[in-house]
Write a protein that holds these residues in place. Structure first.
Motif, mmCIF file in Angstrom:
data_model
loop_
_atom_site.group_PDB
_atom_site.id
_atom_site.type_symbol
_atom_site.label_atom_id
_atom_site.label_comp_id
_atom_site.label_asym_id
_atom_site.label_seq_id
_atom_site.Cartn_x
_atom_site.Cartn_y
_atom_site.Cartn_z
ATOM 1 N N TYR A 146 16.871 53.090 31.684
ATOM 2 C CA TYR A 146 18.174 53.541 32.484
ATOM 3 C C TYR A 146 19.117 52.752 31.740
ATOM 4 N N HIS A 152 26.052 57.336 26.645
ATOM 5 C CA HIS A 152 25.190 56.892 27.409
ATOM 6 C C HIS A 152 25.187 58.126 28.673
ATOM 7 N N THR A 153 24.817 59.632 28.765
ATOM 8 C CA THR A 153 25.152 60.534 29.675
ATOM 9 C C THR A 153 23.812 61.553 30.072
ATOM 10 N N THR A 154 24.643 62.268 31.578
ATOM 11 C CA THR A 154 23.262 62.375 31.862
ATOM 12 C C THR A 154 22.128 63.823 31.212
ATOM 13 N N GLU A 155 23.500 64.449 30.780
ATOM 14 C CA GLU A 155 22.878 64.877 29.650
ATOM 15 C C GLU A 155 21.500 64.136 28.552
ATOM 16 N N PHE A 157 19.800 61.444 28.817
ATOM 17 C CA PHE A 157 18.667 61.379 29.801
ATOM 18 C C PHE A 157 18.303 62.729 29.741
ATOM 19 N N VAL A 158 18.542 63.633 30.365
ATOM 20 C CA VAL A 158 17.273 64.683 30.658
ATOM 21 C C VAL A 158 16.745 66.119 29.163
ATOM 22 N N ILE A 174 11.957 56.658 35.223
ATOM 23 C CA ILE A 174 12.686 56.647 34.937
ATOM 24 C C ILE A 174 13.369 55.235 35.391
ATOM 25 N N ALA A 185 24.218 59.277 40.228
ATOM 26 C CA ALA A 185 23.749 58.736 38.741
ATOM 27 C C ALA A 185 22.291 59.300 39.232
ATOM 28 N N GLU A 188 21.694 63.074 40.103
ATOM 29 C CA GLU A 188 21.660 64.204 38.857
ATOM 30 C C GLU A 188 21.186 64.126 37.305
ATOM 31 N N ILE A 189 19.993 63.071 37.469
ATOM 32 C CA ILE A 189 19.275 62.742 35.737
ATOM 33 C C ILE A 189 18.302 63.036 36.800
#
Length: 500
Positions: A146, A152-155, A157-158, A174, A185, A188-189
């Motif tokens: 992380y 770098h976005t939640t999308e 990382f997903v 993570i 965050a 969300e992740i």
């Protein structure tokens, strides 16, 4: 009925790596193993990371024997390690057969859970190690390092979690090595991974405590569906370390979640390590409070203290703020890599060079390789002018293929060189030790018969950081490029000093 949350205990690996420079001896770990084995942990992290290096470099201890000892003393608990993907436990990429051989021997000696990560989050650098873990019948935990940046976005990382699932990883971790994962965050992740990969995908969260916000992040991750979290017994926690195990247990009281950990065993462990900690006072981190500045510099806690030492050796201790401000700039130029071993050392050392000697007047060999793609892909583009400078410095061209694809089979050559060393027993384990750290292992083989050292018993032990060389000039003008071997942060870098 409260929902059960699994816990991985870090006291035997990352806790003392983060707080006391990985110097804890097996002698001080053995008495804790019975309580660790009976406390109810999902796993105990006890190997990998910097422990392998520290065993043979400082403690005169065979890391393979350490693993076998843990397996014998903790028969009821999963043993877990941290593996740097294609780098294994060293600082370069290894050919696939070496990676496969290492994983096989680690599993054979008692390892159960392999947390596999790549410093750049380059999936290509994880495939071989993950496949080897699966072939050995062990638990492969694919890891997302992380970090934060404009890219770098939640999308993002997903999406990486989905790719790890496609590799047949048994779980997703993570890994927040610098305490950057804020509560929102975290939620969300984890939630995003569960929704994208399915509720059955096992998600584990690893955070450090340096910024002071991450115990709340663990709570939010649990609310979002995390199955397991990492903590460390309180007597070796906080600062650049991790959140206290006992605090997690108490935090969950009355929330509908439970760890089912045995608090009496945890308090036994707390009291025991309270007695152990003072023995290593010389190695203890100076960072004991909260460092929110890390949200800007993103430097893991251990790197801050190391850079402080480097600057003080140069009589430049007052320039730490300049280095902290330079690190994000270097990171941007390099394509926003996460800062974790070895990328944190590479970027951090380059920032020190930039502050002391002028921006990019000196390039370390490792930084040049990072810029040229020899560590893998980064999420963002690298500075074009720096790539050209790195190519001239390293005398090689940039690549866009998996770095290990350039490597020729090396096992037989490694074996031949290893068994030439006095004291090498010819086993695959010794060959692998030599492969990770050739010079250090060769010295260790010669002294192994003397048995492990406990540096906690020696108040006069010192950590020496070699000074930077002075730059040769004529009439105030830098001469033709000169190459030096510079030892910083325990690693020797080849650096070239030039006028441009």
């Amino acid at each position: 009925m409260p929902k059960h949350i699994d816990v991985t205990e870090l006291i035997l690996r990352d806790a003392h790596q983060s707080l006391m420079a990985t110097r804890m001896s097996i002698e001080d770990m053995i008495p804790a193993c019975a309580d660790l084995d009976q406390a109810g942990y999902w796993s105990v992290e006890c190997w990998g990371g910097a422990t392998f290096d520290s065993c043979i470099r400082f403690l005169n201890e065979d890391p393979w024997e350490r693993l076998r000892t843990f397996r014998k003393l903790m028969p009821n608990t999963r043993l877990q390690m941290l593996l740097r993907g294609q780098n294994l436990l060293g600082y370069r990429h290894y050919e696939d057969h070496v990676v496969e051989r290492f994983v096989h021997k680690a599993a054979e000696n008692g390892m159960d859970v392999f947390r596999v990560f790549d410093a750049l989050n380059d999936i290509r650098n994880l495939k071989c190690a993950v496949a080897a873990v699966k072939a050995a019948g062990k638990h492969a935990q694919g890891t997302i390092c992380y970090t934060t940046s404009p890219l770098h976005t939640t999308e993002q990382f997903v999406a990486m979690a989905k790719r790890l699932q496609d590799l047949q990883c048994d779980s997703i971790c993570i890994k927040d090595m610098a305490a950057l994962l804020k509560p929102h965050a975290a939620y969300e992740i984890v939630r995003g991974i569960k929704e994208s990969c399915g509720e059955d995908i096992r998600v584990q969260v690893h955070v450090h405590s340096t910024t002071g916000v991450t115990l709340v992040s663990l709570m939010e991750a649990i609310k979002a569906g995390a199955d397991c979290v990492d903590t460390a017994i309180s007597s070796l926690s906080l600062g650049p370390g991790h959140n206290p195990t006992e605090s997690l247990v108490e935090m969950l009281d009355g929330t509908g979640y439970t760890t089912s950990l045995d608090m009496e065993r945890l308090l036994n462990l707390k009291r025991y390590f309270n007695k152990v900690r003072p023995r290593y006072a010389e190695f203890l981190s100076n960072i004991t409070g909260v460092e929110t500045e890390i949200f800007q510099s993103q430097i893991p806690g251990g790197m801050i203290s190391n850079m402080e030492g480097q600057l003080k050796q140069q009589g430049a201790g007052d320039r730490m703020q300049e280095v902290l401000e330079e690190v994000p700039r270097v990171r941007k130029d390099a394509g926003y890599p996460p800062l974790v071993t070895p990328s944190s050392q590479i970027v951090g050392t380059q920032a020190v060079f930039n502050v002391l000697l002028g921006r990019y007047k000196v390039l370390s060999g490792e930084f040049a390789d990072l810029m040229l793609g020899y560590y893998g892909e980064t999420i963002g583009p690298r500075d074009t002018a720096l790539v050209e400078q790195a190519a001239k410095h390293a005398k090689k061209q940039p690549i866009d293929i998996r770095p290990a694809d350039l490597l020729k089979p090396e096992w037989q050559e490694l074996r031949t060189k290893a068994i030439e060393q006095k004291g090498c027993d010819g086993t695959d384990e010794d060959v692998l030790s030599y492969a990770m750290f050739p010079q250090v292992a060769a010295k260790f083989f010669g002294t192994r018969s003397e048995g492990p050292k406990n540096l906690g018993k020696d108040p006069n032990a010192k950590v020496v950081i070699a000074p930077l060389p002075s730059v040769v000039t004529v009439n105030g003008v830098m001469r033709e490029p000169v190459t030096y071997d510079v030892k910083l942060n325990g690693t020797t870098h080849k650096v070239t000093v030039s006028a441009s």
